[in-house]
Design a protein around this motif. Structure first.
Motif, short mmCIF file in Angstrom:
data_model
loop_
_atom_site.label_atom_id
_atom_site.label_comp_id
_atom_site.label_asym_id
_atom_site.label_seq_id
_atom_site.Cartn_x
_atom_site.Cartn_y
_atom_site.Cartn_z
N SER A 71 10.12 -18.43 -3.38
CA SER A 71 11.24 -19.52 -3.91
C SER A 71 12.74 -19.44 -3.52
N SER A 72 13.47 -20.44 -3.35
CA SER A 72 14.87 -20.45 -2.96
C SER A 72 15.62 -19.60 -3.92
N VAL A 73 16.57 -18.91 -3.52
CA VAL A 73 17.51 -17.91 -4.28
C VAL A 73 19.07 -18.61 -4.33
N PRO A 74 19.55 -18.48 -5.48
CA PRO A 74 20.90 -18.96 -5.30
C PRO A 74 21.87 -17.79 -4.48
N ALA A 75 22.50 -18.63 -3.67
CA ALA A 75 23.34 -17.79 -2.36
C ALA A 75 24.34 -18.62 -1.76
N TRP A 76 25.15 -17.91 -1.14
CA TRP A 76 26.11 -18.73 -0.43
C TRP A 76 26.12 -18.10 1.09
N VAL A 77 26.39 -18.89 2.09
CA VAL A 77 26.45 -18.29 3.55
C VAL A 77 27.68 -18.83 4.14
N ASN A 78 28.46 -18.07 5.00
CA ASN A 78 29.36 -18.23 5.86
C ASN A 78 29.28 -17.96 7.04
N GLY A 79 29.60 -18.95 8.09
CA GLY A 79 29.69 -18.43 9.36
C GLY A 79 31.19 -17.96 9.82
N SER A 80 30.99 -16.74 10.80
CA SER A 80 32.27 -16.00 11.19
C SER A 80 33.17 -17.00 11.73
N THR A 81 32.73 -18.23 12.55
CA THR A 81 33.67 -19.16 13.17
C THR A 81 33.66 -20.49 12.54
N THR A 82 32.59 -21.00 11.57
CA THR A 82 32.70 -22.00 11.33
C THR A 82 32.75 -22.23 9.62
N GLY A 83 32.85 -21.26 8.97
CA GLY A 83 33.04 -21.36 7.49
C GLY A 83 31.61 -21.42 6.71
#
Length: 439
Positions: A118-130
C-alpha cells in the motif's frame, strides 16, 4: 593547273578532331560522377549520401551517447528515522556503462509499504524542480527537467514508521532500475502523551497510565519519559520506559510521590527536553504536626484510634459505676475517622465479592449512590498500605484486587457482655465492703 583540297578532307586533321571530341565527351561524363561519389558529396537536401547512412546504421559509426540502462548512483541508507529526508539518486548509462549526460526522460516514483504494497505517507522533492506532485494512485510524477547531466536526484521523506520500498519506473526509461528497500524507525526523542487512564492519586502523590506515541502517530517501544520533581533547590529525575500494551499501542505509568513536607512541582518531558505534562504544583501539608504520622499506614491509625476510644469508654463506665451518662459529642475528627473506616471497609467488601474492580465499577456499585468524593483517596490509602493491588486492565484502566496476605492482621474486638459482667462484679464487691464497714 593547281588542284585545291578542302581542309577537312586531310586525314591527319580529321583524326585530331575526332580525338578532341571523344576526350570532351569523356570529361563531361566522368566528372559529374566523380563529384557525386566523392567524400564531400551531399544529396539534394544536404544530408549524407545513402552509402554513409548504411554504414552508420550497420553499427561501426553508432552514437555512443544513447542510454541503455538506468542504475542507482551510490546507495541509500538501510535505516532512517521517520520524517527525516533521504536522498536517492539514479544515473543513465550507455552500453559501455558510461554516463549519458544528455539523457532526460519523464518517469514515476512509488513509495509503498514493503509488507502489503500500500501507499505510504511521504513527500518527494527534486533537486532542480522542487516538490513532486502525487497522483490519486499514490504515484509521484518525475518530470524530465529533474535530470541533470544524466543524473536524477530525489529527496524522500516518509512519515510512517514502517518498512518501505522506493521504485523508479516509466515507459520512457530504457530499463527499470532495481527497487530500493528502506526501514523507517519511530522518533523516540519527540513524544506525545494521550488518552490517560483513571489516576490513582492523593494530595501528595499520583499514579496514572498514559499512552505514548511519536509526533507522527507511531508507537514508540524503547523510548523513555523523564519525570522530574522539584522542591526548592532539590531536583530529582526518574526515567520511565515506554512499553507495549495489550491493544498494540505503547504507554507508560507516570507516578510521583512528594519526598518532603514542602511545596514542589513535577513535570514530564521527553528525551528532546520538550515538556509533555506540567509543571504541576504540589502543595505542602496543612500542618507540619501531621508530618510524623504521614509514614504510618491509615489502617494502623484507624486501629489505634479505635483502641483508644474503646479504652476510654471502658474506663469511664467502670469509674461511673455503670450509671447511664449522656453520650459525649462526636468531634469532627472522629467523624472523619469513622467515614474513612467505613469507606475502606465498603471498598474491601466490594472488591472481595467481585474479585477485581475498576474505579468506575466501584462508583456504580456504591450503596446508597452516589459514591462519596473521597473515594479515590480511600482507594489510594488501601493501595499504599498493601490491602489492595493495582493492575493494568483493558484500555489501560487501573483495576483493583485484594492483596494476598500470609496471615491476618491483628484485630481488636470489644466484648460488651464481658464488660457488663465486670461492672456487675465490681458493684457487688463495693456493696459487700460497705456492709462490712457499717456499725
Amino acid at each position: 593547273m593547281t588542284v585545291v583540297r578542302p581542309l577537312f578532307g586531310n586525314p591527319p586533321h580529321r583524326t585530331a578532331l575526332l580525338a578532341f571530341v571523344a576526350l570532351a565527351l569523356l570529361v563531361a561524363t566522368v566528372l559529374p560522377l566523380a563529384l557525386l561519389t566523392g567524400p564531400s558529396a551531399r544529396t539534394a537536401d544536404g544530408s549524407p549520401p545513402l552509402a554513409t547512412h548504411l554504414s552508420s546504421r550497420d553499427g561501426p559509426l553508432r552514437d555512443a551517447g544513447i542510454a541503455t540502462s538506468i542504475r542507482e548512483l551510490g546507495s541509500a541508507p538501510a535505516e532512517v528515522e521517520v520524517g527525516m529526508p533521504t536522498v536517492f539518486a539514479w544515473q543513465a548509462l550507455d552500453s559501455g556503462r558510461a554516463r549519458v549526460p544528455t539523457f532526460a526522460a519523464e518517469g514515476e516514483l512509488t513509495v509503498t509499504n514493503s509488507v502489503n504494497g500500500s501507499s505510504v505517507p511521504a513527500w518527494v522533492n527534486g533537486s532542480t524542480t522542487g516538490p513532486l506532485v502525487r497522483g490519486a494512485n499514490g504515484t509521484f510524477s518525475v518530470p524530465s527537467a529533474a535530470w541533470t547531466a544524466g543524473v536524477l536526484n530525489l529527496t524522500v521523506s516518509v512519515t510512517s514508521a514502517v518498512p518501505v520500498t522506493v521504485q523508479l519506473s516509466g515507459p520512457l526509461l530504457p530499463t527499470r532500475p532495481d527497487p530500493v528497500a528502506l526501514t523507517v524507525l519511530p522518533d523516540l526523542d519527540h513524544l506525545v502523551l494521550y488518552d490517560h487512564g483513571q489516576p490513582v492519586q492523593s494530595v501528595r502523590s499520583n499514579d496514572t497510565f498514559w499512552h505514548v506515541r511519536d509526533r507522527f502517530g507511531d508507537p514508540t517501544p524503547g523510548a523513555f519519559l523523564i519525570v522530574e520533581y522539584s522542591s526548592g533547590p532539590s531536583v530529582s529525575q526518574a526515567f520511565v520506559p515506554v512499553t507495549w500494551t495489550m491493544e498494540g499501542t505503547t504507554g507508560a505509568w507516570v507516578n510521583y510521590s512528594a519526598p518532603g513536607p514542602g511545596n514542589g512541582t513535577w513535570e514530564v518531558t521527553d528525551e528532546a527536553h520538550t515538556v509533555l505534562l506540567g509543571p504541576v504544583p504540589v502543595a505542602a501539608p496543612a500542618s507540619s504536626a501531621s508530618a510524623p504520622t504521614a509514614s504510618l499506614s491509615p489502617l494502623v491509625l484507624v486501629a489505634a484510634t479505635l483502641l483508644a476510644v474503646g479504652a476510654a469508654l471502658g474506663m469511664g463506665s467502670l469509674l461511673l459505676g455503670g450509671r447511664a451518662r449522656p453520650s459525649p459529642t462526636i468531634t469532627e475528627g472522629e467523624e472523619e475517622l469513622r467515614r474513612l473506616a467505613e469507606g475502606r471497609e465498603t471498598i474491601v467488601d466490594l472488591v472481595r465479592q467481585a474479585g477485581s474492580l475498576g474505579l468506575p465499577e466501584i462508583e456504580d456499585a456504591w450503596e446508597p449512590p452516589p459514591a462519596p468524593p473521597a473515594l479515590a483517596d480511600w482507594l489510594a490509602s488501601l493501595v499504599t498500605d498493601g490491602t489492595l493491588t493495582v493492575t493494568l486492565g483493558e484500555g489501560g484502566r487501573a483495576r483493583f484486587a485484594l492483596a494476598e496476605r500470609r496471615s491476618r492482621e491483628p484485630r481488636v474486638t470489644l466484648d460488651e457482655a464481658a464488660l457488663e459482667e465486670g461492672i456487675a462484679r465490681r458493684d457487688a464487691a463495693v456493696e459487700d465492703d460497705e456492709r462490712e464497714g457499717a456499725p
